[in-house]
Enzyme design. Structure first.
Site, PDB file in Angstrom:
ATOM      1  N   HIS A  64       5.115   6.720  -1.427  1.00 55.12           N
ATOM      2  CA  HIS A  64       4.025   6.276  -2.285  1.00 55.12           C
ATOM      3  C   HIS A  64       4.536   6.038  -3.704  1.00 55.12           C
ATOM      4  O   HIS A  64       5.381   6.779  -4.211  1.00 55.12           O
ATOM      5  CB  HIS A  64       2.914   7.329  -2.306  1.00 55.12           C
ATOM      6  CG  HIS A  64       1.596   6.798  -2.792  1.00 55.12           C
ATOM      7  ND1 HIS A  64       1.308   6.645  -4.124  1.00 55.12           N
ATOM      8  CD2 HIS A  64       0.502   6.374  -2.111  1.00 55.12           C
ATOM      9  CE1 HIS A  64       0.081   6.157  -4.252  1.00 55.12           C
ATOM     10  NE2 HIS A  64      -0.440   5.989  -3.049  1.00 55.12           N
ATOM     11  N   HIS A  65       3.977   5.012  -4.352  1.00 57.73           N
ATOM     12  CA  HIS A  65       4.438   4.628  -5.681  1.00 57.73           C
ATOM     13  C   HIS A  65       4.090   5.671  -6.736  1.00 57.73           C
ATOM     14  O   HIS A  65       4.660   5.680  -7.834  1.00 57.73           O
ATOM     15  CB  HIS A  65       3.831   3.277  -6.083  1.00 57.73           C
ATOM     16  CG  HIS A  65       4.796   2.382  -6.796  1.00 57.73           C
ATOM     17  ND1 HIS A  65       5.614   2.827  -7.806  1.00 57.73           N
ATOM     18  CD2 HIS A  65       5.085   1.075  -6.642  1.00 57.73           C
ATOM     19  CE1 HIS A  65       6.360   1.829  -8.249  1.00 57.73           C
ATOM     20  NE2 HIS A  65       6.054   0.756  -7.561  1.00 57.73           N
ATOM     21  N   SER A  66       3.152   6.574  -6.446  1.00 58.22           N
ATOM     22  CA  SER A  66       2.815   7.609  -7.428  1.00 58.22           C
ATOM     23  C   SER A  66       3.963   8.591  -7.627  1.00 58.22           C
ATOM     24  O   SER A  66       4.058   9.255  -8.662  1.00 58.22           O
ATOM     25  CB  SER A  66       1.565   8.373  -6.977  1.00 58.22           C
ATOM     26  OG  SER A  66       1.794   9.035  -5.742  1.00 58.22           O
ATOM     27  N   GLY A  94       7.178   7.734  -7.789  1.00 62.87           N
ATOM     28  CA  GLY A  94       8.151   7.157  -8.708  1.00 62.87           C
ATOM     29  C   GLY A  94       8.235   5.656  -8.567  1.00 62.87           C
ATOM     30  O   GLY A  94       7.664   5.058  -7.650  1.00 62.87           O
ATOM     31  N   ASN A 152       7.134   7.113 -12.773  1.00 62.95           N
ATOM     32  CA  ASN A 152       7.247   5.701 -13.105  1.00 62.95           C
ATOM     33  C   ASN A 152       7.634   5.540 -14.569  1.00 62.95           C
ATOM     34  O   ASN A 152       6.914   5.982 -15.461  1.00 62.95           O
ATOM     35  CB  ASN A 152       5.921   4.994 -12.837  1.00 62.95           C
ATOM     36  CG  ASN A 152       5.644   4.841 -11.358  1.00 62.95           C
ATOM     37  OD1 ASN A 152       6.027   3.860 -10.741  1.00 62.95           O
ATOM     38  ND2 ASN A 152       4.986   5.827 -10.773  1.00 62.95           N
TER      39      ASN A 152
END
Length: 428
Positions: free
Chosen positions: A80-82, A84, A275
């Protein structure tokens, strides 16, 4: 951790115990399947439509035990992009690998030799001239940053790309995505790079512009009923921009990440997780050119101008301020609007120079990508050994045959290689 009343609202991070077996998925496959490559593409495309389980850490590893044209088995990392951005996630995966030739050694990454030219000479006679040139450079960077940010804000608010056959529309973010890849020769890219005295980024951006121009020209020609591929069917003044994600971290060395993974919480952090990226709007110049090397020259001019701008840093800082002041919902809406008004996302990542293994299993290629964003086309380049993997993530409703676009980009590299070889012969 997500709010139970609102599954889409994250409330924070907590330390938890991880059972690896809960994240490892090995489907039962038919050993007699006719096309393993198509099955792998369909599997990943279907995987992108399944929501992740929010009751456990948001990562999975899918093992497809089947032989394809490029590998004896495929491992799909779904993260999941949360957790990184692409840089941190790819670095995390590569930090878990070791050289195949030496299981105790970390991967080696190529280092770019940058020719540094000093503007200020040590002699007093050139000191004044050096200071003047330095001030001119600073002024130019400030001006370029101002222009780029005005362009960025205008794109976010109202300035949309031309509607083409690769431009997404409302609902693209939730539409089915198809992932295809093509392995190109990194040696061919380096040949073009060395002869033209440019960078690898210049070459991959140039051949992408060339391939996309050919692809659009063919589609416009088919729409007109024109079967002459060489005829210019492109409309004039096509506005087509890509969003380029830039790593803002002061360092991205794999050694720093490994040290951070092995250190305890009290150790000073050298690697910023999560991120940490800035955005750059990179215009693509769509046109048919007689000389295939003109695409690369055009790409170099665009990238050189962007290097003399602080657009990525300013967008990153502004994004953090908006997030802190207005919250996640407003920030996400602004980013979504900016991405919706552009056509594609583009990135190029450097990989190991030698063959690496993941817990004893040698890797034959790497193919990172992303889904869930409102663009119908994402182009990723990933180098590894003597290969450059081209990865396309497309909205199947907009680009039903992405392999044709891969063909056009691969053909553009071949034409550029032929052109530089003729140049070398002529110079001799």
């Amino acid at each position: 951790v997500f709010d139970p009343k609102n599954p889409n609202k994250p409330v924070g991070w907590i330390r938890t115990k991880v059972n690896v077996e809960d994240h490892l998925i090995i489907p039962t496959l038919n050993p007699q399947m006719e096309s393993p490559n198509e099955y792998a593409e369909d599997y990943v495309a279907n995987l992108a439509q399944i929501p992740m389980d929010l009751t456990k850490p948001l990562w999975e590893i899918h093992i497809l035990n089947m032989k394809t044209k490029d590998a004896n088995a495929i491992a799909v990392f779904r993260i999941h992009h949360s957790i990184g951005d692409g840089i941190s996630l790819m670095s995390l995966v590569l930090a878990c690998t070791r050289k195949t030739s030496d299981p105790n050694a970390m991967p080696n990454f190529p280092t770019e030799n940058k020719k540094k030219k000093s503007l200020v000479d040590t002699s007093s006679s050139f000191c004044l001239l050096g200071c003047f040139l330095w001030l001119m450079l600073v002024f130019k960077m400030i001006w370029n940053t101002f222009v780029d940010m005005c362009f960025f804000v205008a794109t976010m608010v109202f300035l949309k790309d031309t509607k083409t056959c690769v431009k997404g529309s409302s609902g693209t973010g939730k539409a089915p995505k198809k992932f295809v890849y093509r392995i190109l020769s990194l040696d061919d890219i380096k040949l073009v790079k060395n002869v033209m005295d440019v960078t690898i980024n210049d070459v991959v951006l140039g051949i992408t512009q060339a391939g996309l121009s050919q692809y659009l020209n063919k589609n416009y020609g088919e729409a007109k009923g024109d079967e002459k591929v060489q005829q210019n069917n492109l409309p004039k003044h096509i506005r087509l921009n890509s969003t380029l994600l830039v790593n803002i971290r002061p360092t991205s060395k794999i050694e720093d990440l490994i040290e951070q993974m092995e250190a305890d919480e009290s150790t000073t952090r050298k690697w910023e997780w999560g991120n940490s990226i800035g955005y750059i709007l990179l215009p693509f110049h769509i046109a048919l050119r007689d000389n295939p090397l003109d695409y690369i020259r055009s790409a170099k001019a665009t990238i050189d101008k962007k290097k003399q701008s602080l657009e990525a840093i300013v967008t990153f800082i502004c994004g953090k301020l908006v997030l802190k002041i207005l919250g996640l919902k407003v920030t996400a809406a602004l980013v979504h609007r900016m991405l919706s008004n552009t056509t594609l996302a583009f990135s190029n990542m450097v990989g190991p120079k030698e063959e690496i293994s993941f817990y004893g299993h040698p890797m034959t290629f790497l193919a990172p990508s992303v889904y869930g964003h409102p663009q119908a086309l994402t182009v990723h380049f990933q180098s590894y050994m003597n290969m450059m993997t081209l990865v396309l993530a497309v909205d199947q409703n907009v680009i039903p045959e992405p392999h044709k676009l891969c063909d056009d980009i691969e053909e553009s590299l071949g034409l550029a290689k032929q052109a530089v070889e003729k140049t070398k012969v002529f110079k001799i």
